[in-house]
Write a protein that holds these residues in place. Structure first.
Motif, PDB file in Angstrom:
ATOM      1  N   LYS A  98      40.069  27.414  40.045  1.00 15.18           N
ATOM      2  CA  LYS A  98      41.046  28.478  40.296  1.00 15.18           C
ATOM      3  C   LYS A  98      41.844  28.788  39.034  1.00 15.18           C
ATOM      4  CE  LYS A  98      41.656  27.656  45.253  1.00 15.18           C
ATOM      5  NZ  LYS A  98      42.630  27.312  46.324  1.00 15.18           N
ATOM      6  N   THR A  99      42.199  27.719  38.289  1.00 11.82           N
ATOM      7  CA  THR A  99      42.965  27.929  37.057  1.00 11.82           C
ATOM      8  C   THR A  99      42.154  28.708  36.040  1.00 11.82           C
ATOM      9  OG1 THR A  99      44.122  25.852  37.458  1.00 11.82           O
ATOM     10  CG2 THR A  99      44.262  26.778  35.231  1.00 11.82           C
ATOM     11  N   ARG A 100      40.868  28.330  35.903  1.00 10.75           N
ATOM     12  CA  ARG A 100      40.011  29.051  34.947  1.00 10.75           C
ATOM     13  C   ARG A 100      39.831  30.517  35.342  1.00 10.75           C
ATOM     14  NH1 ARG A 100      34.826  25.263  34.348  1.00 10.75           N
ATOM     15  NH2 ARG A 100      35.278  24.920  36.560  1.00 10.75           N
ATOM     16  N   LEU A 101      39.662  30.745  36.639  1.00 11.24           N
ATOM     17  CA  LEU A 101      39.516  32.123  37.099  1.00 11.24           C
ATOM     18  C   LEU A 101      40.780  32.923  36.849  1.00 11.24           C
ATOM     19  CD1 LEU A 101      37.606  31.621  40.464  1.00 11.24           C
ATOM     20  CD2 LEU A 101      36.693  32.488  38.326  1.00 11.24           C
ATOM     21  N   LEU A 102      41.936  32.270  37.063  1.00 13.16           N
ATOM     22  CA  LEU A 102      43.204  32.966  36.843  1.00 13.16           C
ATOM     23  C   LEU A 102      43.387  33.324  35.378  1.00 13.16           C
ATOM     24  CD1 LEU A 102      45.900  33.969  37.964  1.00 13.16           C
ATOM     25  CD2 LEU A 102      46.817  31.665  37.610  1.00 13.16           C
ATOM     26  N   VAL A 103      43.063  32.361  34.499  1.00 21.10           N
ATOM     27  CA  VAL A 103      43.186  32.632  33.056  1.00 21.10           C
ATOM     28  C   VAL A 103      42.234  33.746  32.640  1.00 21.10           C
ATOM     29  CG1 VAL A 103      42.842  31.645  30.762  1.00 21.10           C
ATOM     30  CG2 VAL A 103      43.985  30.298  32.532  1.00 21.10           C
ATOM     31  N   THR A 104      40.999  33.699  33.165  1.00 19.43           N
ATOM     32  CA  THR A 104      40.024  34.749  32.840  1.00 19.43           C
ATOM     33  C   THR A 104      40.486  36.111  33.345  1.00 19.43           C
ATOM     34  OG1 THR A 104      38.247  33.124  33.019  1.00 19.43           O
ATOM     35  CG2 THR A 104      37.620  35.445  33.101  1.00 19.43           C
ATOM     36  N   PHE A 105      41.034  36.119  34.553  1.00 19.51           N
ATOM     37  CA  PHE A 105      41.507  37.383  35.120  1.00 19.51           C
ATOM     38  C   PHE A 105      42.661  37.955  34.305  1.00 19.51           C
ATOM     39  CE2 PHE A 105      44.461  39.619  37.958  1.00 19.51           C
ATOM     40  CZ  PHE A 105      43.636  40.620  38.421  1.00 19.51           C
ATOM     41  N   ILE A 106      43.610  37.108  33.918  1.00 18.52           N
ATOM     42  CA  ILE A 106      44.762  37.582  33.146  1.00 18.52           C
ATOM     43  C   ILE A 106      44.321  38.099  31.785  1.00 18.52           C
ATOM     44  CG2 ILE A 106      46.900  36.861  32.031  1.00 18.52           C
ATOM     45  CD1 ILE A 106      47.351  34.942  34.350  1.00 18.52           C
ATOM     46  N   THR A 107      43.431  37.329  31.132  1.00 18.72           N
ATOM     47  CA  THR A 107      42.954  37.751  29.809  1.00 18.72           C
ATOM     48  C   THR A 107      42.171  39.064  29.894  1.00 18.72           C
ATOM     49  OG1 THR A 107      42.798  35.417  29.165  1.00 18.72           O
ATOM     50  CG2 THR A 107      41.637  37.029  27.791  1.00 18.72           C
ATOM     51  N   GLY A 108      41.240  39.124  30.859  1.00 19.96           N
ATOM     52  CA  GLY A 108      40.466  40.356  31.015  1.00 19.96           C
ATOM     53  C   GLY A 108      41.320  41.541  31.394  1.00 19.96           C
ATOM     54  N   GLY A 109      42.305  41.292  32.273  1.00 23.80           N
ATOM     55  CA  GLY A 109      43.206  42.380  32.664  1.00 23.80           C
ATOM     56  C   GLY A 109      44.024  42.901  31.498  1.00 23.80           C
ATOM     57  N   SER A 110      44.473  41.990  30.630  1.00 20.86           N
ATOM     58  CA  SER A 110      45.261  42.403  29.464  1.00 20.86           C
ATOM     59  C   SER A 110      44.422  43.253  28.520  1.00 20.86           C
ATOM     60  CB  SER A 110      45.798  41.168  28.743  1.00 20.86           C
ATOM     61  OG  SER A 110      46.610  40.396  29.607  1.00 20.86           O
ATOM     62  N   ILE A 111      43.175  42.816  28.298  1.00 21.31           N
ATOM     63  CA  ILE A 111      42.293  43.577  27.407  1.00 21.31           C
ATOM     64  C   ILE A 111      41.996  44.958  27.994  1.00 21.31           C
ATOM     65  CG2 ILE A 111      39.983  43.634  26.397  1.00 21.31           C
ATOM     66  CD1 ILE A 111      40.086  40.596  26.247  1.00 21.31           C
ATOM     67  N   LEU A 112      41.728  44.987  29.301  1.00 21.14           N
ATOM     68  CA  LEU A 112      41.426  46.260  29.952  1.00 21.14           C
ATOM     69  C   LEU A 112      42.627  47.200  29.929  1.00 21.14           C
ATOM     70  CD1 LEU A 112      39.157  47.704  31.483  1.00 21.14           C
ATOM     71  CD2 LEU A 112      40.120  46.817  33.605  1.00 21.14           C
ATOM     72  N   ALA A 113      43.824  46.657  30.166  1.00 28.14           N
ATOM     73  CA  ALA A 113      45.034  47.486  30.132  1.00 28.14           C
ATOM     74  C   ALA A 113      45.268  48.055  28.738  1.00 28.14           C
ATOM     75  CB  ALA A 113      46.240  46.669  30.586  1.00 28.14           C
ATOM     76  N   ALA A 114      45.042  47.228  27.715  1.00 23.65           N
ATOM     77  CA  ALA A 114      45.212  47.710  26.345  1.00 23.65           C
ATOM     78  C   ALA A 114      44.214  48.813  26.020  1.00 23.65           C
ATOM     79  CB  ALA A 114      45.050  46.543  25.360  1.00 23.65           C
ATOM     80  N   TRP A 115      42.966  48.648  26.523  1.00 28.38           N
ATOM     81  CA  TRP A 115      41.941  49.673  26.275  1.00 28.38           C
ATOM     82  C   TRP A 115      42.313  50.987  26.942  1.00 28.38           C
ATOM     83  CZ3 TRP A 115      38.477  52.322  29.484  1.00 28.38           C
ATOM     84  CH2 TRP A 115      37.468  53.021  28.822  1.00 28.38           C
ATOM     85  N   PHE A 116      42.788  50.934  28.193  1.00 27.80           N
ATOM     86  CA  PHE A 116      43.191  52.147  28.892  1.00 27.80           C
ATOM     87  C   PHE A 116      44.381  52.812  28.201  1.00 27.80           C
ATOM     88  CE2 PHE A 116      40.827  50.659  32.726  1.00 27.80           C
ATOM     89  CZ  PHE A 116      40.140  51.831  32.964  1.00 27.80           C
ATOM     90  N   TYR A 117      45.307  51.997  27.700  1.00 25.28           N
ATOM     91  CA  TYR A 117      46.479  52.559  27.020  1.00 25.28           C
ATOM     92  C   TYR A 117      46.066  53.302  25.756  1.00 25.28           C
ATOM     93  CZ  TYR A 117      50.810  52.750  24.349  1.00 25.28           C
ATOM     94  OH  TYR A 117      51.870  53.171  23.600  1.00 25.28           O
ATOM     95  N   LEU A 118      45.202  52.671  24.954  1.00 26.00           N
ATOM     96  CA  LEU A 118      44.751  53.316  23.721  1.00 26.00           C
ATOM     97  C   LEU A 118      43.947  54.574  24.027  1.00 26.00           C
ATOM     98  CD1 LEU A 118      43.694  50.176  21.648  1.00 26.00           C
ATOM     99  CD2 LEU A 118      45.772  51.544  21.407  1.00 26.00           C
TER     100      LEU A 118
END
Length: 306
Positions: A98-118
């Motif tokens: 669960k911890t690994r999935l949470l870290v992966t989700f947060i990291t992927g979400g941050s990258i995706l949000a940055a891509w959408f913003y740019l």
């Protein structure tokens, strides 16, 4: 004599063990002194040294090397914590799924949000550049100075703030022009059914000013949509209007009845409320297709002038 522990490993012999000197109390326990007291009348002792059975006097005191005889490492003979086993390093704790999935989700979400913003920033910048370019093109594009079928002078500015469908033709056209005007009228009717959409103004511009005067235009437009406006003018004015919208037209040879056909571009133009040309529709487009296209342009429309 120091106290120790008693055990009777075999036969009738009683053994007493004493922990060896501090220097030997390490990984294993060794026998320092073994004293044998036979329960019978004998006054001699038996001792095991390096696997050999020897004889020693009962009260002899001497120290044997720590490697002479060793006992199994067992808590039965220890009086404190054993140091004979090297401390084993604990394996690193495993990260839970669960911890690994949470870290992966947060990291992927941050990258995706940055891509959408740019991407959004880039699209907004491109949109602003496009608006500035359209402003430059819209000013003076497709300008005309004509007269409508009621005798009122009309310019392009008169239609600012309205969506416009414009068609160039002539009243003596046998089939193509009536068909295209009917289709254009149908498009306007389809759009009028959607009350959320602004009204579209249909305009018919003649390419045969010699025969299509004000009266002829007034009679002709009555056969189509009630909001249809007919525009005419002098040959020079009509020529300028056709040139502004890149309309080709050419009158053919006259027949015995002094009648002729005008060859011209068959196209319906769409103008937005800023007077800017947005799209065109040829004969292959149906009224439904044109109406859908106009709706999309209305939904994506960005006002250029305030």
């Amino acid at each position: 004599m120091a106290f120790g522990r008693f055990l009777q490993p075999w036969s009738h012999c009683l053994w007493r063990l004493k922990i060896s000197e501090p220097g030997c109390a390490g990984a294993r326990y060794h026998v320092q002194r073994v004293f044998l007291t036979q329960l019978t009348s004998h006054h001699e002792s038996k001792h095991i040294s390096d696997g050999v059975l020897g004889r020693v006097k009962p009260l002899e005191r001497y120290k044997w090397p720590c490697t002479v005889f060793s006992l199994p490492s067992t808590r039965a003979f220890s009086q404190g914590p054993s140091n004979n086993t090297s401390s084993k390093s604990k394996p690193p704790p495993e990260i839970k799924l669960k911890t690994r999935l949470l870290v992966t989700f947060i990291t992927g979400g941050s990258i995706l949000a940055a891509w959408f913003y740019l991407r959004s920033e880039r699209e907004q910048k491109q949109q602003l550049q496009r608006v500035e370019q359209l402003k430059k093109v819209a000013i003076g594009q497709g300008g005309f100075n004509l007269v409508d079928h009621t005798g009122v002078s009309r310019t392009k500015k008169d239609f600012f703030g309205h969506w416009v469908l414009m068609y160039f033709g002539f009243t003596h056209c046998p089939d193509i022009c009536p068909d295209e005007l009917e289709k254009m009228s149908s498009v306007v009717g389809i759009l009028d059914k959607d009350k959320a959409l602004p009204q579209v103004q249909p305009i018919f511009v003649t390419v045969d000013p010699e025969r299509d005067g004000i009266e002829a235009m007034a009679t002709y437009v009555k056969d189509f949509h009630p909001r249809l406006i007919g525009l005419t003018g002098s040959p020079e004015q009509v020529k300028e209007a056709g040139k502004a919208y890149r309309i080709y037209y050419s009158a053919g040879p006259k027949d015995a009845d002094n009648d002729y056909i005008v060859d011209h571009t068959v196209m319906i133009y769409l103008l937005n409320p800023d007077g800017l040309f947005l799209d065109y529709y040829n004969r292959s487009k149906t009224d439904e297709q044109i109406a859908d296209s106009v709706k999309k342009h209305m939904q994506t429309y960005v006002k250029l002038f305030t």
